[in-house]
Design a protein around this motif. Sequence first.
Motif, PDB file in Angstrom:
ATOM      1  N   ASP A  73      59.228 -23.376 -93.256  1.00  0.00           N
ATOM      2  CA  ASP A  73      58.649 -23.576 -94.601  1.00  0.00           C
ATOM      3  C   ASP A  73      59.631 -24.228 -95.479  1.00  0.00           C
ATOM      4  OD1 ASP A  73      57.773 -23.756 -96.928  1.00  0.00           O
ATOM      5  OD2 ASP A  73      57.409 -21.389 -96.752  1.00  0.00           O
ATOM      6  N   ASN A  74      59.264 -25.821 -95.125  1.00  0.00           N
ATOM      7  CA  ASN A  74      59.758 -26.900 -96.001  1.00  0.00           C
ATOM      8  C   ASN A  74      60.383 -26.866 -97.622  1.00  0.00           C
ATOM      9  OD1 ASN A  74      60.494 -27.592 -93.589  1.00  0.00           O
ATOM     10  ND2 ASN A  74      59.409 -29.844 -94.081  1.00  0.00           N
ATOM     11  N   ALA A  75      59.033 -26.248 -97.770  1.00  0.00           N
ATOM     12  CA  ALA A  75      59.295 -26.019 -99.163  1.00  0.00           C
ATOM     13  C   ALA A  75      60.110 -24.213 -99.973  1.00  0.00           C
ATOM     14  CB  ALA A  75      57.234 -25.827 -99.625  1.00  0.00           C
ATOM     15  N   GLU A  76      60.321 -23.512 -98.923  1.00  0.00           N
ATOM     16  CA  GLU A  76      60.948 -22.087 -99.088  1.00  0.00           C
ATOM     17  C   GLU A  76      62.691 -22.216 -98.856  1.00  0.00           C
ATOM     18  OE1 GLU A  76      60.076 -20.016-101.385  1.00  0.00           O
ATOM     19  OE2 GLU A  76      58.050 -20.503-101.798  1.00  0.00           O
ATOM     20  N   ASN A  77      62.390 -24.023 -97.768  1.00  0.00           N
ATOM     21  CA  ASN A  77      63.976 -24.656 -97.383  1.00  0.00           C
ATOM     22  C   ASN A  77      64.072 -22.932 -96.495  1.00  0.00           C
ATOM     23  OD1 ASN A  77      64.875 -25.879 -98.610  1.00  0.00           O
ATOM     24  ND2 ASN A  77      66.409 -26.088-100.057  1.00  0.00           N
ATOM     25  N   THR A  78      63.882 -22.449 -95.246  1.00  0.00           N
ATOM     26  CA  THR A  78      63.561 -21.227 -94.652  1.00  0.00           C
ATOM     27  C   THR A  78      62.803 -21.858 -92.881  1.00  0.00           C
ATOM     28  OG1 THR A  78      63.719 -20.001 -96.136  1.00  0.00           O
ATOM     29  CG2 THR A  78      63.257 -19.188 -94.075  1.00  0.00           C
ATOM     30  N   ALA A  79      63.456 -21.145 -92.273  1.00  0.00           N
ATOM     31  CA  ALA A  79      63.156 -21.239 -90.557  1.00  0.00           C
ATOM     32  C   ALA A  79      63.158 -20.275 -90.449  1.00  0.00           C
ATOM     33  CB  ALA A  79      64.595 -22.097 -89.608  1.00  0.00           C
ATOM     34  N   TYR A  80      62.425 -19.910 -89.440  1.00  0.00           N
ATOM     35  CA  TYR A  80      61.908 -18.495 -89.317  1.00  0.00           C
ATOM     36  C   TYR A  80      62.316 -18.081 -87.074  1.00  0.00           C
ATOM     37  CZ  TYR A  80      59.655 -17.701 -93.327  1.00  0.00           C
ATOM     38  OH  TYR A  80      60.380 -17.380 -95.489  1.00  0.00           O
ATOM     39  N   LEU A  81      62.493 -16.932 -86.624  1.00  0.00           N
ATOM     40  CA  LEU A  81      62.216 -16.758 -84.906  1.00  0.00           C
ATOM     41  C   LEU A  81      61.451 -15.592 -85.255  1.00  0.00           C
ATOM     42  CD1 LEU A  81      62.800 -18.131 -82.115  1.00  0.00           C
ATOM     43  CD2 LEU A  81      64.943 -16.104 -82.438  1.00  0.00           C
ATOM     44  N   GLN A  82      59.763 -15.483 -84.577  1.00  0.00           N
ATOM     45  CA  GLN A  82      59.343 -14.506 -84.658  1.00  0.00           C
ATOM     46  C   GLN A  82      59.315 -14.083 -83.049  1.00  0.00           C
ATOM     47  OE1 GLN A  82      57.241 -12.034 -86.353  1.00  0.00           O
ATOM     48  NE2 GLN A  82      57.245 -11.049 -84.901  1.00  0.00           N
ATOM     49  N   MET A  83      60.210 -12.971 -83.301  1.00  0.00           N
ATOM     50  CA  MET A  83      60.004 -12.753 -81.815  1.00  0.00           C
ATOM     51  C   MET A  83      59.458 -11.486 -81.432  1.00  0.00           C
ATOM     52  SD  MET A  83      64.533 -12.523 -81.691  1.00  0.00           S
ATOM     53  CE  MET A  83      64.920 -10.788 -83.011  1.00  0.00           C
ATOM     54  N   ASN A  84      58.891 -11.340 -80.540  1.00  0.00           N
ATOM     55  CA  ASN A  84      57.883 -10.286 -80.042  1.00  0.00           C
ATOM     56  C   ASN A  84      58.280 -10.246 -78.333  1.00  0.00           C
ATOM     57  OD1 ASN A  84      56.093 -10.346 -82.493  1.00  0.00           O
ATOM     58  ND2 ASN A  84      54.495 -12.003 -81.190  1.00  0.00           N
ATOM     59  N   SER A  85      57.444  -8.463 -77.964  1.00  0.00           N
ATOM     60  CA  SER A  85      58.073  -7.978 -76.597  1.00  0.00           C
ATOM     61  C   SER A  85      59.102  -8.498 -76.475  1.00  0.00           C
ATOM     62  CB  SER A  85      57.128  -8.888 -75.702  1.00  0.00           C
ATOM     63  OG  SER A  85      55.509  -8.755 -75.708  1.00  0.00           O
TER      64      SER A  85
END
Length: 124
Positions: A73-85
Amino acid sequence: QVQLVESGGGLVQAGDSLRLSCAASGRTFSSYYMGWFRQAPGKEREFVASISWSGGRTYYADSVKGRFTISRDNAENTAYLQMNSLKPEDTAVYYCAAGRGSLGVTTESGFDSWGQGTQVIVSS
């Protein structure tokens, strides 16, 4: 360089999900490729996933393809890693990294800013 702070790690059971966050400082977040790497005990740090400046391109290690999703989210200066299973073999310290994208986007050499890491433990 950009300052990076990871969060969201923890202890979970196999099959559960976690979302890691990487908050970046500065006003140039959108000019960086973002990546996630991990290091398990006794092993070298390895590439997990990366995402291009606008989020249009993503890359994954074979071991997490189909289970993990990187986003930003460039507006929030944040990167994410969604980890499932999640699996016990996903247990590691997870590091967020930022790079210009000109020296590779799936290797450590392509990233020059690193966070302190967040621990993920997956019990069987």
